[in-house]
Design a protein around this motif. Structure first.
Motif, PDB file in Angstrom:
ATOM      1  N   ARG A  76     -32.689   7.185  54.482  1.00 53.14           N
ATOM      2  CA  ARG A  76     -31.814   6.132  54.997  1.00 53.14           C
ATOM      3  C   ARG A  76     -31.282   5.329  53.811  1.00 53.14           C
ATOM      4  O   ARG A  76     -32.007   4.571  53.181  1.00 53.14           O
ATOM      5  N   TRP A  77     -30.003   5.518  53.502  1.00 51.30           N
ATOM      6  CA  TRP A  77     -29.426   4.928  52.305  1.00 51.30           C
ATOM      7  C   TRP A  77     -29.181   3.433  52.475  1.00 51.30           C
ATOM      8  O   TRP A  77     -28.640   2.984  53.492  1.00 51.30           O
ATOM      9  N   ILE A  78     -29.600   2.663  51.472  1.00 50.64           N
ATOM     10  CA  ILE A  78     -29.393   1.220  51.440  1.00 50.64           C
ATOM     11  C   ILE A  78     -28.821   0.862  50.065  1.00 50.64           C
ATOM     12  O   ILE A  78     -28.953   1.633  49.107  1.00 50.64           O
ATOM     13  N   PRO A  79     -28.173  -0.289  49.942  1.00 50.27           N
ATOM     14  CA  PRO A  79     -27.584  -0.672  48.646  1.00 50.27           C
ATOM     15  C   PRO A  79     -28.589  -0.652  47.498  1.00 50.27           C
ATOM     16  O   PRO A  79     -28.217  -0.345  46.350  1.00 50.27           O
ATOM     17  N   GLY A  80     -29.854  -0.959  47.770  1.00 50.23           N
ATOM     18  CA  GLY A  80     -30.856  -0.960  46.700  1.00 50.23           C
ATOM     19  C   GLY A  80     -31.116   0.398  46.098  1.00 50.23           C
ATOM     20  O   GLY A  80     -31.703   0.504  45.013  1.00 50.23           O
ATOM     21  N   ASP A  81     -30.681   1.472  46.774  1.00 47.41           N
ATOM     22  CA  ASP A  81     -30.843   2.829  46.227  1.00 47.41           C
ATOM     23  C   ASP A  81     -29.818   3.134  45.151  1.00 47.41           C
ATOM     24  O   ASP A  81     -29.926   4.155  44.474  1.00 47.41           O
ATOM     25  N   ILE A  82     -28.828   2.282  45.010  1.00 42.96           N
ATOM     26  CA  ILE A  82     -27.729   2.524  44.074  1.00 42.96           C
ATOM     27  C   ILE A  82     -27.943   1.666  42.833  1.00 42.96           C
ATOM     28  O   ILE A  82     -27.778   0.447  42.861  1.00 42.96           O
ATOM     29  N   PHE A  83     -28.356   2.295  41.748  1.00 44.39           N
ATOM     30  CA  PHE A  83     -28.724   1.544  40.545  1.00 44.39           C
ATOM     31  C   PHE A  83     -28.255   2.212  39.264  1.00 44.39           C
ATOM     32  O   PHE A  83     -28.498   1.721  38.176  1.00 44.39           O
ATOM     33  N   GLY A  84     -27.571   3.350  39.355  1.00 45.79           N
ATOM     34  CA  GLY A  84     -27.262   4.134  38.164  1.00 45.79           C
ATOM     35  C   GLY A  84     -26.177   3.571  37.274  1.00 45.79           C
ATOM     36  O   GLY A  84     -26.149   3.853  36.074  1.00 45.79           O
TER      37      GLY A  84
ATOM     38  N   ALA B 169     -22.283   8.613  50.014  1.00 42.48           N
ATOM     39  CA  ALA B 169     -20.966   8.377  49.415  1.00 42.48           C
ATOM     40  C   ALA B 169     -20.440   6.990  49.784  1.00 42.48           C
ATOM     41  O   ALA B 169     -19.846   6.298  48.948  1.00 42.48           O
ATOM     42  N   ARG B 170     -20.658   6.580  51.023  1.00 46.52           N
ATOM     43  CA  ARG B 170     -20.230   5.242  51.453  1.00 46.52           C
ATOM     44  C   ARG B 170     -21.059   4.175  50.753  1.00 46.52           C
ATOM     45  O   ARG B 170     -20.533   3.161  50.284  1.00 46.52           O
ATOM     46  N   THR B 171     -22.372   4.386  50.655  1.00 44.02           N
ATOM     47  CA  THR B 171     -23.255   3.382  50.061  1.00 44.02           C
ATOM     48  C   THR B 171     -22.951   3.166  48.584  1.00 44.02           C
ATOM     49  O   THR B 171     -22.991   2.034  48.092  1.00 44.02           O
ATOM     50  N   CYS B 172     -22.637   4.243  47.877  1.00 45.30           N
ATOM     51  CA  CYS B 172     -22.405   4.087  46.433  1.00 45.30           C
ATOM     52  C   CYS B 172     -20.935   3.829  46.101  1.00 45.30           C
ATOM     53  O   CYS B 172     -20.596   3.664  44.926  1.00 45.30           O
TER      54      CYS B 172
ATOM     55  N   LEU C 245     -16.616   6.471  48.864  1.00 39.97           N
ATOM     56  CA  LEU C 245     -15.834   6.508  50.097  1.00 39.97           C
ATOM     57  C   LEU C 245     -15.827   5.107  50.697  1.00 39.97           C
ATOM     58  O   LEU C 245     -16.852   4.416  50.653  1.00 39.97           O
ATOM     59  N   ASP C 246     -14.698   4.715  51.267  1.00 39.80           N
ATOM     60  CA  ASP C 246     -14.720   3.491  52.049  1.00 39.80           C
ATOM     61  C   ASP C 246     -15.011   3.857  53.509  1.00 39.80           C
ATOM     62  O   ASP C 246     -15.161   5.042  53.850  1.00 39.80           O
ATOM     63  N   GLU C 247     -15.077   2.858  54.372  1.00 39.33           N
ATOM     64  CA  GLU C 247     -15.494   3.119  55.756  1.00 39.33           C
ATOM     65  C   GLU C 247     -14.522   4.051  56.479  1.00 39.33           C
ATOM     66  O   GLU C 247     -14.939   4.991  57.174  1.00 39.33           O
ATOM     67  N   GLY C 248     -13.232   3.815  56.299  1.00 36.18           N
ATOM     68  CA  GLY C 248     -12.242   4.666  56.952  1.00 36.18           C
ATOM     69  C   GLY C 248     -12.313   6.102  56.452  1.00 36.18           C
ATOM     70  O   GLY C 248     -12.198   7.054  57.242  1.00 36.18           O
ATOM     71  N   GLU C 249     -12.505   6.270  55.153  1.00 38.42           N
ATOM     72  CA  GLU C 249     -12.614   7.622  54.583  1.00 38.42           C
ATOM     73  C   GLU C 249     -13.882   8.319  55.068  1.00 38.42           C
ATOM     74  O   GLU C 249     -13.866   9.523  55.339  1.00 38.42           O
ATOM     75  N   GLN C 250     -14.973   7.575  55.169  1.00 39.80           N
ATOM     76  CA  GLN C 250     -16.208   8.165  55.679  1.00 39.80           C
ATOM     77  C   GLN C 250     -16.016   8.665  57.110  1.00 39.80           C
ATOM     78  O   GLN C 250     -16.445   9.774  57.459  1.00 39.80           O
ATOM     79  N   ASN C 251     -15.366   7.862  57.933  1.00 40.48           N
ATOM     80  CA  ASN C 251     -15.131   8.264  59.317  1.00 40.48           C
ATOM     81  C   ASN C 251     -14.227   9.488  59.392  1.00 40.48           C
ATOM     82  O   ASN C 251     -14.473  10.411  60.195  1.00 40.48           O
TER      83      ASN C 251
END
Length: 207
Positions: free
Chosen positions: A10-18, A50-53, A56-62
């Motif tokens: 389950r991806w959350i913003p805290g997973d993005i640190f690179g 892709a959305r979390t990092c 992709l934005d929300e529209g692109e993800q959909n």
């Protein structure tokens, strides 16, 4: 390929640190050297990443999700190709970190993505400056891989070897771009691996 367990993370913003989308893709495998887990085992988890990092934005993800539902074989092809890029990036980054020759297979994969990016871009003028952007007719499913490739080429062009680091936790393989002034960052996330390491040290001192 390295055998790994599929995990529906389950991806959350805290997973993005690179600090770079290229490193974020490498980090979609948890613990490369210790019972590795693939955190993007299917197209849904890949699009969530892709959305979390931010590739992709929300529209692109959909839009990408709709395309994947309408054409599962296309979605499988896209995911397999991105995972191939992930392995190539990891191999090339490790080679550059240790001053070793890059594997031709890794270079070939990245070069193939570079060509894909080149034919997917168009030239635009923005604020009196020339810029390159991905054409609007490119499928949203293809966008994450292309945008990661753009980030990869930017990172590799002037590879900041001293600033590309691996988390100091022995059971973590997270990579990040150390942007601190004195290059002192040690952990992928101080609140996770850093605090766990401190807790281990505390227990060891008080045995």
């Amino acid at each position: 390929m390295i055998p790994m367990r599929a995990v529906n993370h389950r991806w959350i913003p805290g997973d993005i640190f690179g600090g770079s989308a290229a490193l974020e893709l490498v980090n979609t495998v948890s613990s490369w050297h210790h019972d590795p887990e693939d955190w993007i085992p299917d197209i849904a988890s890949f699009l969530a990443w892709a959305r979390t990092c931010g590739v992709l934005d929300e529209g692109e993800q959909n839009a990408a999700a709709r395309h994947a539902n309408n054409s599962p074989p296309t979605a499988e092809r896209v995911l397999a190709s991105v995972k191939e890029l992930r392995f190539a990036l990891r191999g090339l980054i490790e080679a550059l970190e240790h001053g070793k020759p890059a594997r031709p297979t890794d270079l070939s994969v990245i070069d193939d993505w570079r060509r894909r990016l080149a034919i997917s871009e168009q030239v635009i003028v923005r604020r009196n400056k020339i810029d390159f952007t991905i054409r609007p007719d490119i499928s949203a499913l293809e966008l994450p891989g292309l945008r990661v490739t753009a980030a990869c080429l930017s990172l590799l062009k002037d590879f900041p070897a001293a600033r590309i680091k691996k988390c100091a936790a022995p059971d973590c393989s997270g990579r990040f771009l150390d942007q601190s002034k004195n290059q002192s960052r040690r952990w992928c996330d101080m609140a996770v691996c850093g605090n766990l390491a401190k807790a281990r040290q505390y227990r060891a001192r008080n045995k």
